[in-house]
Design an enzyme around this catalytic site. Structure first.
Site, PDB file in Angstrom:
ATOM      1  N   ASP A  62      12.981 119.643   8.194  1.00  0.00           N
ATOM      2  CA  ASP A  62      11.963 118.914   7.434  1.00  0.00           C
ATOM      3  C   ASP A  62      12.430 117.479   7.201  1.00  0.00           C
ATOM      4  O   ASP A  62      13.598 117.224   6.888  1.00  0.00           O
ATOM      5  CB  ASP A  62      11.703 119.619   6.089  1.00  0.00           C
ATOM      6  CG  ASP A  62      10.405 119.169   5.453  1.00  0.00           C
ATOM      7  OD1 ASP A  62       9.474 119.997   5.369  1.00  0.00           O
ATOM      8  OD2 ASP A  62      10.316 117.989   5.038  1.00  0.00           O
ATOM      9  N   ILE A  63      11.513 116.544   7.347  1.00  0.00           N
ATOM     10  CA  ILE A  63      11.846 115.122   7.216  1.00  0.00           C
ATOM     11  C   ILE A  63      12.141 114.744   5.759  1.00  0.00           C
ATOM     12  O   ILE A  63      12.800 113.735   5.503  1.00  0.00           O
ATOM     13  CB  ILE A  63      10.680 114.264   7.788  1.00  0.00           C
ATOM     14  CG1 ILE A  63      11.166 112.884   8.202  1.00  0.00           C
ATOM     15  CG2 ILE A  63       9.507 114.170   6.808  1.00  0.00           C
ATOM     16  CD1 ILE A  63      10.150 112.123   9.043  1.00  0.00           C
ATOM     17  N   ASN A  97       2.823 127.483   2.383  1.00  0.00           N
ATOM     18  CA  ASN A  97       1.806 126.909   1.501  1.00  0.00           C
ATOM     19  C   ASN A  97       0.460 127.019   2.199  1.00  0.00           C
ATOM     20  O   ASN A  97       0.339 126.696   3.383  1.00  0.00           O
ATOM     21  CB  ASN A  97       2.146 125.448   1.203  1.00  0.00           C
ATOM     22  CG  ASN A  97       3.424 125.305   0.403  1.00  0.00           C
ATOM     23  OD1 ASN A  97       3.698 126.119  -0.475  1.00  0.00           O
ATOM     24  ND2 ASN A  97       4.222 124.300   0.702  1.00  0.00           N
ATOM     25  N   GLY A 106      -0.300 123.096  -2.152  1.00  0.00           N
ATOM     26  CA  GLY A 106       0.510 121.972  -1.696  1.00  0.00           C
ATOM     27  C   GLY A 106       0.603 121.835  -0.191  1.00  0.00           C
ATOM     28  O   GLY A 106       1.457 121.093   0.300  1.00  0.00           O
ATOM     29  N   GLN A 107      -0.273 122.540   0.540  1.00  0.00           N
ATOM     30  CA  GLN A 107      -0.240 122.373   1.995  1.00  0.00           C
ATOM     31  C   GLN A 107      -0.708 120.963   2.351  1.00  0.00           C
ATOM     32  O   GLN A 107      -1.781 120.529   1.920  1.00  0.00           O
ATOM     33  CB  GLN A 107      -1.131 123.415   2.689  1.00  0.00           C
ATOM     34  CG  GLN A 107      -1.021 123.348   4.209  1.00  0.00           C
ATOM     35  CD  GLN A 107      -1.845 124.409   4.934  1.00  0.00           C
ATOM     36  OE1 GLN A 107      -2.577 125.192   4.309  1.00  0.00           O
ATOM     37  NE2 GLN A 107      -1.713 124.450   6.246  1.00  0.00           N
ATOM     38  N   HIS A 117       2.953 126.767   9.209  1.00  0.00           N
ATOM     39  CA  HIS A 117       4.411 126.609   9.255  1.00  0.00           C
ATOM     40  C   HIS A 117       5.053 127.418   8.148  1.00  0.00           C
ATOM     41  O   HIS A 117       4.507 127.550   7.051  1.00  0.00           O
ATOM     42  CB  HIS A 117       4.828 125.138   9.149  1.00  0.00           C
ATOM     43  CG  HIS A 117       4.215 124.395   7.996  1.00  0.00           C
ATOM     44  ND1 HIS A 117       2.913 123.932   8.012  1.00  0.00           N
ATOM     45  CD2 HIS A 117       4.728 124.033   6.797  1.00  0.00           C
ATOM     46  CE1 HIS A 117       2.658 123.313   6.867  1.00  0.00           C
ATOM     47  NE2 HIS A 117       3.736 123.370   6.110  1.00  0.00           N
ATOM     48  N   HIS A 149       8.332 127.474   5.803  1.00  0.00           N
ATOM     49  CA  HIS A 149       9.487 126.720   5.315  1.00  0.00           C
ATOM     50  C   HIS A 149      10.645 127.697   5.131  1.00  0.00           C
ATOM     51  O   HIS A 149      10.486 128.757   4.500  1.00  0.00           O
ATOM     52  CB  HIS A 149       9.211 126.122   3.931  1.00  0.00           C
ATOM     53  CG  HIS A 149       8.138 125.087   3.871  1.00  0.00           C
ATOM     54  ND1 HIS A 149       8.401 123.738   3.770  1.00  0.00           N
ATOM     55  CD2 HIS A 149       6.790 125.196   3.873  1.00  0.00           C
ATOM     56  CE1 HIS A 149       7.263 123.051   3.695  1.00  0.00           C
ATOM     57  NE2 HIS A 149       6.266 123.917   3.756  1.00  0.00           N
TER      58      HIS A 149
HETATM   59  P1  AMP Z   1       3.360 121.619   3.511  1.00  0.00           P
HETATM   60  O1  AMP Z   1       3.325 120.698   2.327  1.00  0.00           O
HETATM   61  O2  AMP Z   1       3.643 123.052   3.200  1.00  0.00           O
HETATM   62  O3  AMP Z   1       2.140 121.444   4.397  1.00  0.00           O
HETATM   63  O4  AMP Z   1       4.617 121.161   4.364  1.00  0.00           O
HETATM   64  C1  AMP Z   1       4.601 120.092   5.251  1.00  0.00           C
HETATM   65  C2  AMP Z   1       6.018 119.659   5.432  1.00  0.00           C
HETATM   66  O5  AMP Z   1       6.104 118.875   6.613  1.00  0.00           O
HETATM   67  C3  AMP Z   1       6.572 118.797   4.291  1.00  0.00           C
HETATM   68  O6  AMP Z   1       7.693 119.454   3.728  1.00  0.00           O
HETATM   69  C4  AMP Z   1       6.945 117.499   4.985  1.00  0.00           C
HETATM   70  O7  AMP Z   1       8.108 116.919   4.469  1.00  0.00           O
HETATM   71  C5  AMP Z   1       7.101 117.925   6.431  1.00  0.00           C
HETATM   72  N1  AMP Z   1       6.897 116.888   7.420  1.00  0.00           N
HETATM   73  C6  AMP Z   1       5.855 116.018   7.497  1.00  0.00           C
HETATM   74  N2  AMP Z   1       6.003 115.212   8.566  1.00  0.00           N
HETATM   75  C7  AMP Z   1       7.157 115.593   9.178  1.00  0.00           C
HETATM   76  C8  AMP Z   1       7.862 115.140  10.341  1.00  0.00           C
HETATM   77  N3  AMP Z   1       7.411 114.129  11.092  1.00  0.00           N
HETATM   78  N4  AMP Z   1       9.015 115.768  10.665  1.00  0.00           N
HETATM   79  C9  AMP Z   1       9.472 116.782   9.916  1.00  0.00           C
HETATM   80  N5  AMP Z   1       8.857 117.258   8.815  1.00  0.00           N
HETATM   81  C10 AMP Z   1       7.724 116.662   8.452  1.00  0.00           C
END
Ligand code: AMP
Length: 114
Positions: free
Chosen positions: A30-31, A87, A93-94, A100, A102
């Protein structure tokens, strides 16, 4: 369906720290990590989230969890424990509408989540 940032990662159009790849899914860091280990496991198939999961996707979703387990095992996380989160929808919080899981670990995680 609108393409997401995860689709760009799948197509290697933007970089990611990929930790696993197979014919059904990829996993990458995760970024914006919320724990020392924060990996996202996503299907190659574009599924917006659990609400959009079809019955035929059940084995695929099971595969995502198997990969999560294997990554946790390979990372030595089994004893300390880890959390798997999906999520679903805005209230949860999605933010990225590509299914995906986590994988969070490496610190004591509180309950209930915020
Ligand atoms: P959610 O909030 O459950 O939809 O999770 C989305 C996740 O994607 C968040 O934890 C973000 O930090 C992560 N995210 C968004 N863009 C990127 C990216 N380019 N590379 C890696 N993780 C990302």
């Amino acid at each position: 369906m609108a393409s997401t940032v995860f689709n760009k990662i799948l197509r290697k159009e933007i970089p990611a720290e990929i930790v696993h790849e197979d014919e059904l899914c990829i996993a990458f860091c995760d970024i914006n990590p919320q724990a020392p280990t924060h990996v996202l496991i996503i299907p190659r198939k574009e599924i917006q989230g659990i609400n959009a999961m079809a019955d035929e996707d059940v084995p695929l979703v099971g595969h995502l969890f198997r990969v999560a387990r294997d990554l946790a095992r390979a990372g030595g996380l089994e004893d300390g424990g880890y959390r798997l989160v999906i999520n679903t929808g805005a209230d949860a919080g999605q933010t990225v509408f590509h299914l995906h899981v986590h994988l969070l670990a490496g610190r004591t995680l509180t309950w209930p989540p915020g």
